[in-house]
Every structure is written in C-alpha cells, then in structure tokens.
Design an enzyme around this catalytic site. Sequence first.
Site, short mmCIF file in Angstrom:
data_model
loop_
_atom_site.label_atom_id
_atom_site.label_comp_id
_atom_site.label_asym_id
_atom_site.label_seq_id
_atom_site.Cartn_x
_atom_site.Cartn_y
_atom_site.Cartn_z
N HIS A 226 0.89 -1.18 0.00
CA HIS A 226 0.00 0.00 0.00
C HIS A 226 0.92 1.23 0.00
CE1 HIS A 226 -3.45 2.42 0.64
NE2 HIS A 226 -3.80 2.07 1.87
N HIS B 197 -2.37 -2.35 -9.80
CA HIS B 197 -3.31 -1.73 -8.89
C HIS B 197 -4.57 -2.57 -8.85
CE1 HIS B 197 -5.74 1.29 -6.88
NE2 HIS B 197 -4.59 1.84 -6.53
N ASP C 86 2.79 5.43 -7.02
CA ASP C 86 4.03 5.36 -6.25
C ASP C 86 5.27 5.16 -7.10
OD1 ASP C 86 3.08 5.85 -3.72
OD2 ASP C 86 2.37 3.80 -3.49
N1 CMC Z 1 4.76 -7.26 -10.24
C1 CMC Z 1 4.64 -8.48 -10.81
N2 CMC Z 1 3.48 -9.15 -10.89
C2 CMC Z 1 2.39 -8.56 -10.38
C3 CMC Z 1 2.44 -7.29 -9.78
C4 CMC Z 1 3.67 -6.63 -9.72
N3 CMC Z 1 3.78 -5.43 -9.19
N4 CMC Z 1 1.20 -6.95 -9.34
C5 CMC Z 1 0.41 -7.97 -9.66
N5 CMC Z 1 1.13 -8.95 -10.28
C6 CMC Z 1 0.60 -10.19 -10.85
C7 CMC Z 1 0.30 -11.21 -9.77
O1 CMC Z 1 1.42 -12.04 -9.51
C8 CMC Z 1 -0.85 -11.96 -10.36
O2 CMC Z 1 -0.34 -12.82 -11.35
P1 CMC Z 1 -1.01 -14.29 -11.57
O3 CMC Z 1 -2.40 -14.00 -12.04
O4 CMC Z 1 -0.15 -14.93 -12.58
O5 CMC Z 1 -0.99 -14.96 -10.23
C9 CMC Z 1 -1.64 -10.88 -11.10
O6 CMC Z 1 -0.65 -9.88 -11.45
C10 CMC Z 1 -2.75 -10.23 -10.27
O7 CMC Z 1 -2.16 -9.77 -9.03
P2 CMC Z 1 -2.93 -9.67 -7.66
O8 CMC Z 1 -1.95 -9.76 -6.55
O9 CMC Z 1 -4.08 -10.65 -7.66
O10 CMC Z 1 -3.54 -8.22 -7.76
P3 CMC Z 1 -4.12 -7.38 -6.55
O11 CMC Z 1 -5.18 -6.54 -7.12
O12 CMC Z 1 -4.48 -8.28 -5.42
O13 CMC Z 1 -2.86 -6.52 -6.08
C11 CMC Z 1 -1.34 -4.74 -5.80
C12 CMC Z 1 -2.73 -5.16 -6.32
C13 CMC Z 1 -1.21 -3.21 -5.92
C14 CMC Z 1 -1.21 -5.14 -4.32
C15 CMC Z 1 -0.27 -5.45 -6.65
O14 CMC Z 1 -0.38 -5.08 -8.01
C16 CMC Z 1 1.14 -5.19 -6.12
O15 CMC Z 1 1.61 -5.91 -5.24
N6 CMC Z 1 1.86 -4.13 -6.69
C17 CMC Z 1 3.17 -3.78 -6.17
C18 CMC Z 1 3.01 -2.94 -4.91
C19 CMC Z 1 2.56 -1.52 -5.22
O16 CMC Z 1 3.09 -0.87 -6.10
N7 CMC Z 1 1.57 -1.07 -4.44
C20 CMC Z 1 1.08 0.32 -4.54
C21 CMC Z 1 -0.34 0.40 -4.96
S1 CMC Z 1 -0.77 2.09 -5.43
C22 CMC Z 1 -0.72 2.96 -3.93
C23 CMC Z 1 -1.87 2.65 -3.06
O17 CMC Z 1 -2.97 3.12 -3.35
O18 CMC Z 1 -1.66 1.92 -2.07
#
Ligand code: CMC
Length: 427
Positions: A267, A306, A362
């Site tokens: 986050h 995201h 970010d």
């Molecule tokens: N790098 C590599 N793979 C990713 C990433 C990433 N940053 N984000 C998602 N994926 C992949 C994930 O492994 C999954 O792949 P598969 O379907 O093969 O298993 C797929 O994309 C869907 O991911 P998810 O974890 O189910 O997606 P989510 O909606 O639960 O997670 C997130 C959203 C923001 C937590 C995630 O994209 C992430 O961890 N990003 C990196 C951390 C980050 O930059 N966070 C800041 C968010 S913006 C600021 C805020 O508002 O907090």
Amino acid sequence: MADTLTITDNRTGKTYEIPVEHDTIRAMDLRQIKVKDDDFGLMTYDPGYTNTASCKSSITYIDGDKGILEYRGYPIEQLAEKSSFIEVAYLLLNGELPTKSQLDHWDNDIDHHTVIHENIKRQMESFRYDAHPMGMMISTLGALSTFYPEAKNVHCAENRALQIVRLIAKVPTIAAFTFRHSQGHPYIYPSNPLSYTANFLNMMFKMPGNEYTLHPALVRALDVLFTLHADHEQNCSASVMRAVGSSDADPFSALAGAAAALYGPLHGGANEAVLKMLTEIGDVKNVASYVASCKNGERRLMGFGHRVYKNYDPRARIIKKCAEEVFEVTGRNPLLDIALELEKIALEDEYFVKRRLYPNVDFYSGLIYQAMGLPVAMFPVMFAIPRTVGWLAQWNEMIQDKDQRIQRPRQIFLGERNREFVPMSER
Ligand code: CMC
C-alpha cells in the site's frame, strides 16, 4: 424489466427473487437460502473484498477501466492543476469547493491547531535515534487521543469537526518532527503565515540560525502530490479507518490504525519499496534481468499494478510531469533513467500487458521525494499527511451513515470441532 435477481438453488430446486439496487444485491438477502431450516444460510466468500461494496459513499469516484479519478465529482487532473491541497481538503470533507471566505476561515482554523503539546514532542524525543519515522508517526497519532479525551464523543458533529481540523493541522508537524528526530536536528515549530505545504517544508528543512528559502516550484509540486494522495475511496487504509471507527473509537486511534495499514509495502509503503528496488537494480543494464525475476514470481515490480486501475493510474501521469518540474530545480535524480527503462520494458512485456499492470502513483513519487532531500523511510509518512484528509472524510461519512454498524465479517470455519481436552502427559 424488474430490478431483481432470480436465484435457483440447485441443491433444493427452490427459487428466490432478490432485489438489485445500484447493481448490487444485499448479502443478507442470501441468508434465506438454506437446505435445511436450521442451516445458517448462504453467505458470500470474498477474501480481500474484491467484489464487495462495504458502504455507500459520495466522496471519491474511480473508474479503474477508464483511468478516471474524481473527488466529489471533480476530475483529479483539474484539481491538481487549478486547486490547492487545502482547498481540496475542504472539498473532500464538505462536498463543495469553498468560497473565498470559507477557504480563508478553513485555512485560519487549521493554522490555529498546528502546534502539538510539548509532552507529545517530548514523547517523540524518546524514540531511538534510528526509529522508523512511520513507526513514530503511528504511535504519536495514537498517543494524541490521550490529549483530547473529548474526541470520544464521535456522534457530536461539532466535536468531530474540531478533531478533524486538529488532525489535519497537527499531522504535518508530527511528520516533520519524525524527520528532524531521525536527523538528530532540533524540531522546528510551525510557522502559520506560510501555506500548509510551505510550512511543512519549512519545518522539515530550516536550520536554526539560517534562513530557509522555499522554492515556489517545489512548494507547488508538493501541493500537487498531496492533492493526488488525498483520497482513494475504499482502499486498505480507508477501510481500516472505517473499521476502527465503526466501533465508535476516537478518530486519533482510528487514524493510527489507518496509518498502520498504509505502512505496508503493498500500500503506502510501495514508494519506499520502489526506491529500494531502483537502488538495488543500480544500472540500466540490469533492468531486463530484474524484470525477468518479477515475471518468474521471485519478486514483484514495485510501483506497478493496482487493484482498481486496470488501464492506467491517472495520478501516475500527473506525477511524471510533476517529476520533470521538480528535477529542473533539484537536478535529475540518477535513478530516473532506471525507472524510465523499467517502465518501457514492462509496458511492452506480455506478462505485464496481459495482467494489465501499469505504473501506479508510487512509481514516480519516491523519485520526487528523494530529489527534494527526503530519505526513503520518510516516503510513507509523506503519503500519510495528505491521506489523513481522505481517512477523516471517510470516517465522518461513515459515522453519519444510518446503514453502518460495527464491522464484523463472517468466516467459513474449516477447523476441528468438539475435541476432548488432552492432558499434557498424553500429548
Ligand atoms: N509485479 C509483478 N506481478 C504482479 C504485480 C507486480 N507489481 N502486481 C500484480 N502482479 C501479478 C500477480 O502475480 C498476479 O499474477 P497471476 O495471475 O499470474 O498470479 C496478477 O498480477 C494479479 O495480481 P494480484 O496480486 O491478484 O492483484 P491485486 O489486485 O491483489 O494486487 C497490488 C494489487 C497493488 C497489491 C499489486 O499489483 C502489487 O503488489 N503491486 C506492487 C506494490 C505496489 O506498487 N503497491 C502500490 C499500490 S498504489 C498505492 C496505493 O494506493 O496503495
């Protein structure tokens, strides 16, 4: 055409008609669906709340597929360009842009509450020299509740308004003190003639005995960054704010909880994680192998992806422009080339394209903060300052919402039951 949903339970052959309002069904309407009379009834299972609306809200609108973000109906692009953060704070909390006199009044109110009690300052001084600023921030917010016991009276609108102003006014002071503490520098008290953002920069960087000249471009850039981070509807930390607040806890305690949720690297801690990642990559030539390691699941590409935006994050676009303006003043951040290469490779790569992973807010904010002279540990604190406004707007809306009750999700229990206690000697 009826606004209902017809459900047939194939276990029993029974059919149910459930009202649909705002493209939503009420989870409690499923409870009537049972096989036996003494069944608990049907529930939904939604870990991470990916498809569950927890509230009705009129504050922030996001269309993740179209890349739209609006506060109270105003597009984020217009607010970032034409408004000040403090004006946006008024808008988020009150629903309308302020008139000139309302804004002056609001600004004055905030100025009146920027100072923190000396005992809070002394408490902050007692942290270890290397205490993480976000840990200091979270505990100081919680500690503030002990100074304002009347804040417990959460059902009094006037009282809530006072605590909201207090928090918005004091958060930059606390944030700046966490930084001064980590530097071993004396704390600088607030200077009310300065704007909200200028005062914050002054508390951060002024050294006693020296004049500190604020660069208008940096003040403006920070104001824009604060505007972009002010609210983001029902994200992890806003949900925590509402969850803690739903037990009628005071807003200082609820805000400490929200800030704790923001701290995590998935986050608000992501901007810190992005900088660590760019530093670890170290050179443009290492970008391709780093991206490969993200694709094979060894790590995540921080600052990408995201939960809601599946097209692009509109805030990222504004921030990228903001970064260029800041670098004109501060000089180019050497990590920028790595970030640009990373973005280029990732945006063309099938893995990221297929999963609709784009740079988020970010990805560039950390580069700007670093260019402004902030250590990475301060980045989540920089997120928490403006987000305080969003948390408070969400909390204030929740308290007044007649539909809201104490948050208490259900579970699917899969553990053991009815076991006979085993004495120690027989285990
Ligand atoms: N790098 C590599 N793979 C990713 C990433 C990433 N940053 N984000 C998602 N994926 C992949 C994930 O492994 C999954 O792949 P598969 O379907 O093969 O298993 C797929 O994309 C869907 O991911 P998810 O974890 O189910 O997606 P989510 O909606 O639960 O997670 C997130 C959203 C923001 C937590 C995630 O994209 C992430 O961890 N990003 C990196 C951390 C980050 O930059 N966070 C800041 C968010 S913006 C600021 C805020 O508002 O907090």
